[in-house]
Design an enzyme around this catalytic site. Structure first.
Site, short mmCIF file in Angstrom:
data_model
loop_
_atom_site.label_atom_id
_atom_site.label_comp_id
_atom_site.label_asym_id
_atom_site.label_seq_id
_atom_site.Cartn_x
_atom_site.Cartn_y
_atom_site.Cartn_z
N PHE A 68 -14.39 -2.81 1.19
CA PHE A 68 -15.36 -1.81 0.76
C PHE A 68 -15.32 -1.60 -0.75
O PHE A 68 -16.36 -1.39 -1.38
CB PHE A 68 -15.10 -0.49 1.49
CG PHE A 68 -14.99 -0.64 2.98
CD1 PHE A 68 -15.84 -1.48 3.67
CD2 PHE A 68 -14.02 0.04 3.69
CE1 PHE A 68 -15.75 -1.63 5.04
CE2 PHE A 68 -13.91 -0.10 5.06
CZ PHE A 68 -14.77 -0.95 5.74
N ASP A 79 -7.71 -5.51 12.80
CA ASP A 79 -9.00 -4.98 12.36
C ASP A 79 -10.08 -6.07 12.30
O ASP A 79 -11.27 -5.76 12.28
CB ASP A 79 -8.87 -4.32 10.98
CG ASP A 79 -8.17 -2.97 11.05
OD1 ASP A 79 -7.83 -2.55 12.17
OD2 ASP A 79 -7.94 -2.36 10.00
N ARG A 132 -1.47 -4.36 3.84
CA ARG A 132 -1.11 -3.47 4.96
C ARG A 132 0.24 -3.85 5.57
O ARG A 132 0.99 -2.99 6.03
CB ARG A 132 -2.20 -3.57 6.04
CG ARG A 132 -1.93 -2.78 7.30
CD ARG A 132 -2.99 -3.09 8.34
NE ARG A 132 -2.90 -2.26 9.52
CZ ARG A 132 -3.69 -2.37 10.57
NH1 ARG A 132 -4.64 -3.31 10.59
NH2 ARG A 132 -3.57 -1.58 11.61
N GLU A 136 -18.61 4.55 -0.83
CA GLU A 136 -17.86 3.88 -1.89
C GLU A 136 -18.65 3.69 -3.18
O GLU A 136 -18.09 3.80 -4.27
CB GLU A 136 -17.34 2.52 -1.38
CG GLU A 136 -16.20 2.60 -0.39
CD GLU A 136 -16.66 2.88 1.03
OE1 GLU A 136 -15.81 3.02 1.92
OE2 GLU A 136 -17.91 2.96 1.25
N HIS A 195 -5.45 -3.12 2.14
CA HIS A 195 -5.89 -3.88 3.31
C HIS A 195 -6.63 -5.16 2.92
O HIS A 195 -7.69 -5.48 3.46
CB HIS A 195 -6.77 -3.01 4.23
CG HIS A 195 -6.04 -1.87 4.87
ND1 HIS A 195 -5.54 -0.82 4.12
CD2 HIS A 195 -5.73 -1.62 6.16
CE1 HIS A 195 -4.94 0.04 4.94
NE2 HIS A 195 -5.04 -0.43 6.18
N ARG A 223 0.84 -1.21 0.00
CA ARG A 223 0.00 0.00 0.00
C ARG A 223 0.87 1.26 0.00
O ARG A 223 0.51 2.28 -0.59
CB ARG A 223 -0.95 0.01 1.20
CG ARG A 223 -0.28 0.07 2.55
CD ARG A 223 -1.24 0.41 3.66
NE ARG A 223 -0.58 0.34 4.97
CZ ARG A 223 -1.03 0.95 6.07
NH1 ARG A 223 -2.14 1.67 6.02
NH2 ARG A 223 -0.39 0.83 7.21
#
Length: 312
Positions: A83, A117, A167, A58, A109, A10
């Protein structure tokens, strides 16, 4: 191994956008209130007038990017994989995929390595969702340099592209400006006993597994298959013919991802024994990324275990 340079893909994505933005004035970026996490903030700082924060919406963001692409702009649309691929699937399918618009989706991610998370954010279904959209190109780079070149290749490619970034910081093993091509796999180690086809952070694990297997007398071919769709069918066929056994490795569900793409192709062209290493039809859970990868079998140790059993 302590001196190996590590970078999250990322981070490479954010830097690549800013670098490419200097050269391409028609490149714009949309983000969904996550610029700091997706690293599009690097582009935002350099080109504030070409970065658009759409908020936590989104679906609307995908539709806006679709419209922008019809005016000669090349939008990179960014959010977490859960998302970008999950929440906005309808808009990606109908507003981008169906009219085959020139929109690039930078999904960060992805996978179990999102870590703390937890299951709600650990998207292990995005390859399957995006592969199901006709004309969609799906790419999952293995390290920072490949991520940088994948962003450039996506810009040059005409049509929708889904790029998955991670990530967790992963080792850099590619030389600068190596020959990255969409739809082409990369043989990192030749072998004759078993072909290990991997993408994303599992590529470096596969490289390590290959070294460990060599000590056990098993000569493994290691292939980096960054492009999940279109699959490098010629390389898959060649590897299957040469080795007679194939193992696929991905930080994704074993349903609908790289493993299924390889199995589907081989079953129709050269039926070959295959073992799939991935997330086995379960949800993720919260925890440190490295511990989760071990728990879910996404590690060099498990690749070695599977390969040794397979090659008996």
């Amino acid at each position: 191994m302590a001196d190996v340079v590590k970078i999250a893909t990322r981070d490479a994505y954010g830097k690549a956008l800013a670098e490419l933005g200097q050269e391409k004035s028609n490149l714009i970026v949309f983000d969904a209130d996550l610029a700091g996490a997706t690293k599009t903030s690097v582009f935002q700082k350099a080109f504030p007038d070409r970065h658009f924060d759409c908020g936590i919406a989104e679906g609307n963001m995908m539709a806006a990017a679709a419209g922008a692409s019809t005016m000669g702009l090349v939008p990179f649309v960014s959010s977490f994989a859960m998302f970008a691929a999950g929440r906005a699937f309808e808009q990606v399918r109908n507003s981008i995929g169906y009219p085959h618009l020139n929109v690039k989706i930078g999904a960060t991610h992805g996978g179990i390595s999102v870590g703390e998370d937890g299951a709600s954010h650990q998207c292990c279904e995005d390859f399957a969702l995006m592969r199901s959209i006709p004309g969609m190109t799906v790419i999952c780079p293995a390290d920072g340099e490949e991520a940088r070149l994948a962003v450039r290749a996506a810009y040059e490619h005409e049509g929708p592209v889904y790029l998955r970034f991670g990530r967790l910081a992963v080792p850099e093993f590619h030389e600068k400006d190596f020959n990255f091509q969409i739809g082409k796999g990369e043989v990192l180690r030749d072998g004759t006993d078993v072909a290990i086809i991997a993408n994303g952070l599992l590529v470096y694990e596969a490289i390590q597994a290959g070294e460990l297997l060599a000590k056990e007398g098993i000569n493994a071919m290691i292939i980096n298959m960054a492009t999940v769709k279109p699959l490098d069918e010629e390389l898959v066929l060649s590897a299957a013919r040469k080795c007679g056994k194939v193992i696929t490795c991905e930080e994704h569900s074993v349903i609908g991802g790289l493993g299924e793409a390889v199995c589907s192709f081989l079953s129709e062209n050269l039926p070959t024994p295959v073992r799939r290493i991935g997330v086995n039809d379960v949800f993720g859970r919260s925890g440190p990324a490295k511990e989760l990868l071990l728990e879910y079998g996404l590690s060099a140790e498990n690749i070695v275990k599977v390969a040794k059993d397979f090659c008996k």
